[in-house]
Each structure stands twice: as C-alpha cells, then as structure tokens.
Design a protein around this motif. Structure first.
Motif, PDB file in Angstrom:
ATOM      1  N   VAL A  79       0.847  -1.191   0.000  1.00 58.14           N
ATOM      2  CA  VAL A  79       0.000   0.000   0.000  1.00 58.14           C
ATOM      3  C   VAL A  79       0.886   1.245   0.000  1.00 58.14           C
ATOM      4  CG1 VAL A  79      -1.761   1.288   1.272  1.00 58.14           C
ATOM      5  CG2 VAL A  79      -1.828  -1.213   1.234  1.00 58.14           C
ATOM      6  N   LEU A  80       0.550   2.206  -0.861  1.00 60.15           N
ATOM      7  CA  LEU A  80       1.279   3.474  -0.902  1.00 60.15           C
ATOM      8  C   LEU A  80       0.683   4.422   0.139  1.00 60.15           C
ATOM      9  CD1 LEU A  80       3.355   5.383  -2.142  1.00 60.15           C
ATOM     10  CD2 LEU A  80       1.645   6.002  -3.880  1.00 60.15           C
ATOM     11  N   LEU A  81       1.439   4.668   1.218  1.00 57.28           N
ATOM     12  CA  LEU A  81       1.017   5.589   2.263  1.00 57.28           C
ATOM     13  C   LEU A  81       1.548   6.975   1.921  1.00 57.28           C
ATOM     14  CD1 LEU A  81       1.754   3.342   5.378  1.00 57.28           C
ATOM     15  CD2 LEU A  81      -0.436   3.698   4.222  1.00 57.28           C
ATOM     16  N   PRO A  82       0.669   7.970   1.824  1.00 60.26           N
ATOM     17  CA  PRO A  82       1.092   9.287   1.341  1.00 60.26           C
ATOM     18  C   PRO A  82       1.945  10.037   2.345  1.00 60.26           C
ATOM     19  CG  PRO A  82      -1.186   9.358   2.045  1.00 60.26           C
ATOM     20  CD  PRO A  82      -0.769   7.914   2.126  1.00 60.26           C
ATOM     21  N   SER A  83       2.700  11.013   1.852  1.00 60.19           N
ATOM     22  CA  SER A  83       3.438  11.912   2.735  1.00 60.19           C
ATOM     23  C   SER A  83       2.458  12.920   3.319  1.00 60.19           C
ATOM     24  CB  SER A  83       4.547  12.626   1.963  1.00 60.19           C
ATOM     25  OG  SER A  83       4.003  13.370   0.891  1.00 60.19           O
ATOM     26  N   GLY A  84       2.810  13.474   4.482  1.00 56.29           N
ATOM     27  CA  GLY A  84       1.879  14.358   5.165  1.00 56.29           C
ATOM     28  C   GLY A  84       0.884  13.564   5.986  1.00 56.29           C
TER      29      GLY A  84
END
Length: 230
Positions: free
Chosen positions: A169-174
């Motif tokens: 899963v791509l966990l976003p920055s911020g």
C-alpha cells in the motif's frame, strides 16, 4: 535477466523499509452504527485528562476503553493504536471487542479512525489480521481504510475464526487517515469476541523475507550462468 533485476530491486526495497518509525498522533474516534436508516450513530472521542463514566473510560492518549449499549447490543471494547512517538510493529488495533446481542439481534458496525498518521510513508507491506469467535452471529466483513478507501478486507466469518489479508500500500506523505471497521450481523441472541489489527511486519520478519529473496536472486544468477556457459 529482467526477472533477476526485478528480484534484486524488490529485495533492496524491502531492506530499505526496515527501521521505519511507526507513529500516530492519537486523534482516535470510535463510531458505533447500524447502517443507513437505522439508529443515530454514536461517536466516542479518545479522552485525555479527566474522563467520566461515559465514552472513553481511560485517559491514556491513543488508548480507548468503551462500554456502550447500542440497539440490541451491549459492547465492551478496548481499543489501542500506536502511541505518539513510539516505534511499534502495529499501526492500529481493535482488540478485546465483546458484543452481546439479545432479542431480535441486528447489525453492529464499529469504525475506529485516526486522522493524524504521519508515518510510515511510501510503499509499505500492510498486514491485517483478525481472530475470535462468533456464536449466533456473523462477522460479515472487516476492512482497513486509507483515507476512506479500503486497502485490506475479509469475511464473512462465523464460529471460531481467524483470517488475514496483506497488500503493498502506498502511504502518502503528510497527514493521512487510517480506519479499522467491522460489520457484525446477528439474527437473535448472540455472543461475539474478536481482535483486529493492521501492522507493518516486524523488522526480523522483513529481514527473513529479504534474505530469502537474496538467496533466490543468487540461485537465479547461478542458473543463468550455467545456461550461458553451455
């Protein structure tokens, strides 16, 4: 040769993710619902400070203890997630959930949400695990949501059960939001108890996986060299 390069790339990526700090800012809420057209939802917020006899019964940030009747259900829920600034293998968990229904039963939807995750980020291997027992009821589904979108799911489950699901899963920055949700259906009197968690595998597990992939890469290279020397 392309396959070999892919193996080496994935191995390097896995090893590069080891040691990521898993933290949340403990802005937890628990919503208790029974779906559209039903009773009004109840939302309990993580209490920090002096906590009364309703809602969250513990003052520890990132930890909730909720005892709340809803419709034909009585629930006793202890909920935890990663504490602020602490390195732990799990991101969130919904544990020691005990739901007892009487009379005509009904639907019980529990949603645990933390809106202030800032790490980990990037592509991570998430694992969702659930286990427990449902007598007279069915755990119709469980989900892990990232910013409102399901990234892991399972069910239906009944009787003594255990289940797992995993995904890159791509966990976003911020700042981003993670939620755990379970949907329980009972046609009459029932007793259900379960634990649900989502985590990034511990570093030792990732090391073993990485070592296995390195060994596979070495084997593949030797096999290619053997064929090219013939």
């Amino acid at each position: 040769m392309i396959r070999l390069k892919n193996i080496v790339f994935v191995t390097a990526f896995i090893l590069g993710t080891i040691g990521v700090a898993l933290t949340a800012n403990a802005t937890l809420t628990l919503t208790i619902d029974d779906g559209p057209g039903g009773l009004a939802p109840i939302t309990v917020t993580d209490c920090v400070g002096i906590c009364g006899a309703t809602g969250d019964l513990t003052s520890t940030a990132g930890l909730m203890n909720v005892i709340q009747s809803y419709g034909n259900f009585t629930t006793n829920i202890v909920i935890g997630n990663s504490q602020p600034n602490t390195v732990l293998p799990f991101l969130m968990d919904l544990y020691n959930v005990n739901a007892v229904s009487s009379g005509s039963g009904g639907k019980l939807i529990l949603t645990l949400t933390d809106t202030a995750f800032t790490s980990p980020t990037g592509t991570q291997f998430l694992v969702g695990t659930i286990g427990g027992v449902a007598s007279g009821a069915t755990l119709t589904s469980w989900n892990v949501f990232l910013n409102g979108v399901s990234v892991l799911s399972g069910g239906p489950l009944t009787g003594g059960f255990a289940g797992t699901n995993s995904n890159w899963v791509l966990l976003p920055s911020g700042s981003y939001t993670l939620s755990l949700q379970t949907v329980l259906d009972a046609s009459g009197p029932s007793m259900t108890s379960y634990n649900l968690e989502v985590k990034v595998p511990e570093p030792s597990t990732m090391v073993l996986l990485g070592a296995g992939m390195i060994a596979l890469a070495v084997w593949a290279r030797r096999r290619l060299n053997r064929h090219s020397s013939r």
